[in-house]
Design a protein around this motif. Structure first.
Motif, PDB file in Angstrom:
ATOM      1  N   ASP A   1       0.818  -1.212   0.000  1.00  0.00           N
ATOM      2  CA  ASP A   1       0.000   0.000   0.000  1.00  0.00           C
ATOM      3  C   ASP A   1       0.856   1.269   0.000  1.00  0.00           C
ATOM      4  O   ASP A   1       0.561   2.242   0.685  1.00  0.00           O
ATOM      5  N   TRP A   2       1.935   1.219  -0.774  1.00  0.00           N
ATOM      6  CA  TRP A   2       2.778   2.392  -0.969  1.00  0.00           C
ATOM      7  C   TRP A   2       2.207   3.215  -2.112  1.00  0.00           C
ATOM      8  O   TRP A   2       1.616   2.702  -3.043  1.00  0.00           O
ATOM      9  N   GLY A   3       2.412   4.494  -2.076  1.00  0.00           N
ATOM     10  CA  GLY A   3       2.045   5.366  -3.185  1.00  0.00           C
ATOM     11  C   GLY A   3       0.572   5.675  -3.311  1.00  0.00           C
ATOM     12  O   GLY A   3       0.030   5.617  -4.410  1.00  0.00           O
ATOM     13  N   PRO A   4      -0.100   6.041  -2.208  1.00  0.00           N
ATOM     14  CA  PRO A   4      -1.503   6.417  -2.364  1.00  0.00           C
ATOM     15  C   PRO A   4      -1.676   7.777  -3.034  1.00  0.00           C
ATOM     16  O   PRO A   4      -2.751   8.111  -3.496  1.00  0.00           O
ATOM     17  N   GLY A   5      -0.588   8.546  -3.118  1.00  0.00           N
ATOM     18  CA  GLY A   5      -0.668   9.875  -3.711  1.00  0.00           C
ATOM     19  C   GLY A   5      -1.084  10.907  -2.677  1.00  0.00           C
ATOM     20  O   GLY A   5      -1.758  10.589  -1.709  1.00  0.00           O
ATOM     21  N   ASN A   6      -0.653  12.132  -2.889  1.00  0.00           N
ATOM     22  CA  ASN A   6      -0.986  13.205  -1.959  1.00  0.00           C
ATOM     23  C   ASN A   6      -1.306  14.439  -2.803  1.00  0.00           C
ATOM     24  O   ASN A   6      -0.405  15.143  -3.247  1.00  0.00           O
ATOM     25  N   ILE A   7      -2.591  14.691  -3.000  1.00  0.00           N
ATOM     26  CA  ILE A   7      -2.981  15.810  -3.855  1.00  0.00           C
ATOM     27  C   ILE A   7      -2.747  17.158  -3.182  1.00  0.00           C
ATOM     28  O   ILE A   7      -2.861  18.199  -3.827  1.00  0.00           O
ATOM     29  N   GLN A   8      -2.393  17.148  -1.900  1.00  0.00           N
ATOM     30  CA  GLN A   8      -2.138  18.384  -1.180  1.00  0.00           C
ATOM     31  C   GLN A   8      -0.774  18.981  -1.523  1.00  0.00           C
ATOM     32  O   GLN A   8      -0.554  20.164  -1.312  1.00  0.00           O
ATOM     33  N   ARG A   9       0.142  18.150  -2.011  1.00  0.00           N
ATOM     34  CA  ARG A   9       1.509  18.608  -2.275  1.00  0.00           C
ATOM     35  C   ARG A   9       1.792  18.602  -3.770  1.00  0.00           C
ATOM     36  O   ARG A   9       1.513  17.629  -4.463  1.00  0.00           O
ATOM     37  N   ALA A  10       2.365  19.683  -4.242  1.00  0.00           N
ATOM     38  CA  ALA A  10       2.682  19.776  -5.666  1.00  0.00           C
ATOM     39  C   ALA A  10       3.795  18.815  -6.065  1.00  0.00           C
ATOM     40  O   ALA A  10       3.802  18.286  -7.179  1.00  0.00           O
ATOM     41  N   VAL A  11       4.727  18.546  -5.139  1.00  0.00           N
ATOM     42  CA  VAL A  11       5.834  17.659  -5.465  1.00  0.00           C
ATOM     43  C   VAL A  11       5.355  16.219  -5.666  1.00  0.00           C
ATOM     44  O   VAL A  11       6.015  15.433  -6.333  1.00  0.00           O
ATOM     45  N   ALA A  12       4.183  15.871  -5.131  1.00  0.00           N
ATOM     46  CA  ALA A  12       3.639  14.525  -5.306  1.00  0.00           C
ATOM     47  C   ALA A  12       3.343  14.241  -6.777  1.00  0.00           C
ATOM     48  O   ALA A  12       3.460  13.102  -7.231  1.00  0.00           O
ATOM     49  N   ASP A  13       2.971  15.276  -7.523  1.00  0.00           N
ATOM     50  CA  ASP A  13       2.731  15.096  -8.953  1.00  0.00           C
ATOM     51  C   ASP A  13       4.021  14.730  -9.666  1.00  0.00           C
ATOM     52  O   ASP A  13       4.025  13.868 -10.551  1.00  0.00           O
TER      53      ASP A  13
END
Length: 138
Positions: free
Chosen positions: A97-109
C-alpha cells in the motif's frame, strides 16, 4: 559423422538463443536489469537497475501515486500501464500500500511522473535485453 555433430551443436545453440529471447525480456521486466545480467551485460544491467530503482523510490519518497487497474480515465489507464512496467516493484508497492498519492503537495505530482517513467524505462530495458538476445544489438 562430424557433420551431424556440428549440426546438432548449431541446433542447440539456436534453441538456447531462442529461449534466451523469451527469458531475458521477462526476467528484465520482473527485476530491472536482470535481463542484462543473465546475458553477461553486467555494466548495462547495473546502470539500468540503479536508474529504475532510484526513480521508483524517489517517486515514492515524493509521495507519488502508484496507479491501480482502472477502466475509467484514459490518463489513469496510461499511468497504470507505465507503473506496471516496473515489474515486481509495482506489485510490491501495491501489496504494501505504498504510493496512495498526496494531492495536497505539488511535489507529489512529480513523484507520480517519476514512478511512471521508471516503469517505462524498465520496459525499454526489457526490449533492449530482447534485442541483445536475438543478436540485433551487440
Amino acid at each position: 559423422m562430424a557433420n551431424v555433430q556440428n549440426t546438432t551443436t548449431a541446433g542447440n545453440a539456436a534453441a538456447t538463443a531462442g529461449s534466451m529471447a523469451i527469458i531475458a525480456p521477462l526476467a528484465g521486466w520482473l527485476v530491472p536489469g536482470l535481463g542484462h545480467f543473465i546475458q553477461g551485460r553486467w555494466g548495462r544491467g547495473l546502470l539500468l537497475m540503479l536508474a529504475v530503482f532510484i526513480m521508483f523510490f524517489a517517486g515514492l519518497g515524493m509521495q507519488g501515486k502508484v496507479y491501480g487497474f482502472n477502466t475509467g480515465d484514459l490518463l489513469d489507464i496510461l499511468g497504470f500501464v507505465g507503473d506496471l512496467g516496473s515489474g515486481l516493484l509495482y506489485f510490491i508497492a501495491r501489496a504494501m500500500d505504498w504510493g496512495p498519492g498526496n494531492i495536497q503537495r505539488a511535489v507529489a505530482d512529480y513523484g507520480t511522473k517519476y514512478i511512471v517513467v521508471a516503469g517505462l524505462l524498465n520496459i525499454i530495458s526489457a526490449v533492449d535485453a530482447h534485442q541483445i538476445a536475438i543478436g540485433k544489438k551487440p
